[in-house]
Design a protein around this motif. Structure first.
Motif, short mmCIF file in Angstrom:
data_model
loop_
_atom_site.label_atom_id
_atom_site.label_comp_id
_atom_site.label_asym_id
_atom_site.label_seq_id
_atom_site.Cartn_x
_atom_site.Cartn_y
_atom_site.Cartn_z
N THR A 159 0.77 -1.17 0.18
CA THR A 159 0.08 0.04 0.20
C THR A 159 0.86 1.49 -0.13
OG1 THR A 159 -0.11 0.01 2.61
CG2 THR A 159 -1.86 -1.08 1.39
N TRP A 160 2.27 1.21 0.01
CA TRP A 160 2.96 2.59 0.20
C TRP A 160 2.74 3.40 -0.77
CZ3 TRP A 160 6.67 4.41 -2.82
CH2 TRP A 160 7.34 3.60 -3.81
N ARG A 161 2.60 2.86 -2.22
CA ARG A 161 2.80 3.70 -3.23
C ARG A 161 1.44 4.62 -3.23
NH1 ARG A 161 4.67 1.45 -8.82
NH2 ARG A 161 6.53 1.15 -7.19
N PRO A 162 0.01 4.04 -3.39
CA PRO A 162 -1.13 5.03 -3.28
C PRO A 162 -1.17 5.85 -2.19
CG PRO A 162 -1.64 2.71 -2.94
CD PRO A 162 -0.05 2.55 -3.24
N HIS A 163 -0.74 4.93 -0.93
CA HIS A 163 -1.01 6.09 0.39
C HIS A 163 0.21 7.34 0.31
CE1 HIS A 163 -2.83 2.46 3.00
NE2 HIS A 163 -3.63 2.75 1.92
N LEU A 164 1.25 7.18 -0.31
CA LEU A 164 2.06 8.01 -0.25
C LEU A 164 1.58 9.14 -1.26
CD1 LEU A 164 4.94 9.73 0.42
CD2 LEU A 164 5.85 7.84 -1.24
N TYR A 213 -11.27 16.54 -1.02
CA TYR A 213 -12.19 16.20 -0.17
C TYR A 213 -12.64 14.77 -0.35
CZ TYR A 213 -11.97 21.39 0.28
OH TYR A 213 -11.56 22.57 0.72
N VAL A 214 -12.49 14.12 -1.51
CA VAL A 214 -12.87 12.78 -1.87
C VAL A 214 -11.81 11.78 -1.85
CG1 VAL A 214 -15.37 13.88 -2.49
CG2 VAL A 214 -13.32 13.33 -4.24
N TYR A 215 -10.86 12.17 -2.66
CA TYR A 215 -10.02 11.32 -3.20
C TYR A 215 -9.14 10.48 -2.03
CZ TYR A 215 -6.62 9.62 -6.89
OH TYR A 215 -6.40 8.73 -7.93
N PRO A 216 -8.63 11.27 -1.09
CA PRO A 216 -7.79 10.56 0.13
C PRO A 216 -8.74 9.79 0.56
CG PRO A 216 -7.18 12.96 0.03
CD PRO A 216 -8.40 12.69 -1.06
N THR A 259 -6.27 8.14 9.98
CA THR A 259 -4.69 8.31 9.94
C THR A 259 -4.32 8.55 8.73
OG1 THR A 259 -4.75 6.58 11.64
CG2 THR A 259 -2.50 7.06 10.61
N GLY A 260 -4.73 7.98 7.66
CA GLY A 260 -4.09 8.23 6.23
C GLY A 260 -4.56 9.51 5.98
N VAL A 261 -5.90 10.00 5.85
CA VAL A 261 -6.15 11.41 5.47
C VAL A 261 -5.45 12.44 6.28
CG1 VAL A 261 -8.12 13.01 5.41
CG2 VAL A 261 -8.46 10.39 4.71
#
Length: 202
Positions: A16-21, A128-131, A142-144
């Motif tokens: 998951t690191w790539r989309p999360h970064l 407002y939606v993508y993350p 945590t991610g947002v």
């Protein structure tokens, strides 16, 4: 079910690191030029030869509002990848043109600047939606939060450095420099942006 808060380390697994970064990086690339230019709009106008800055700024505020509304329409019609790719590309070309053609006729300069101020608020709608779509429920908060915090590095840094570069390098060179933000956003969007428009949140 484990109800413990997600750890930051959970965001960056091998899978998951790539989309999360990317969630933080695209936001970073959007807000840097936006905050810097909007904060120092009058010096930018002066540097581009726009003398009646007050009148132009009023009209450009109307343009910004129209751009924000149009951005909502694009967000509905386009895929997420299509949205970020197109908006980054258009903002890059516009800032590049403003930097390269600093001595262009006033109508062209105002037109290019108006187009950037139309596109930038519209592009920001996706924040407002993508993350929220990129992160699964377990790590979404945590991610947002990480993505928003990461973006503020760009907002603060660009806003602090922008007037210094204006004074040292001039308006044209500074706009060329900030055009690197949407260029980087475009490259990383082409390479990394996940498609989440039809994703079922889980």
């Amino acid at each position: 079910m484990d109800q413990k808060d997600a750890k930051l380390s959970e965001l960056f697994t091998r899978e998951t690191w790539r989309p999360h970064l990317y969630s933080g990086v695209f936001w970073f690339c959007q807000v840097g030029p936006f905050f810097a230019i909007f904060t120092f709009l009058t010096p930018v106008f002066n540097g581009l030869g726009i003398t009646d800055a007050a009148t132009v700024e009023i009209w450009l505020n109307v343009v910004q509002l129209a751009g924000a509304v149009f951005g909502l329409y694009l967000l509905h019609k386009l895929t997420r990848r299509g949205f970020v790719n197109w908006t980054f590309a258009l903002m890059f070309v516009t800032l590049l043109a403003l930097g390269l053609f600093g001595n262009a006729p006033l109508w062209l300069t105002v037109g290019l600047f108006a187009f950037y101020l139309f596109m930038a608020p519209g592009a920001n709608n996706i924040q407002y939606v993508y993350p929220s779509e990129i992160f699964d429920t377990r790590v979404r908060g945590t991610g947002v939060g990480f993505s928003a915090a990461f973006s503020r590095i760009s907002a603060a840094g660009a806003t602090y450095l922008f007037p210094l570069f204006l004074a040292e390098m001039g308006t044209s060179a500074t706009l060329l420099l900030v055009s690197v933000f949407p260029l980087l956003g475009l490259i990383l969007s082409i390479l990394w942006a996940p498609e989440t428009k039809e994703k079922t949140l889980r």
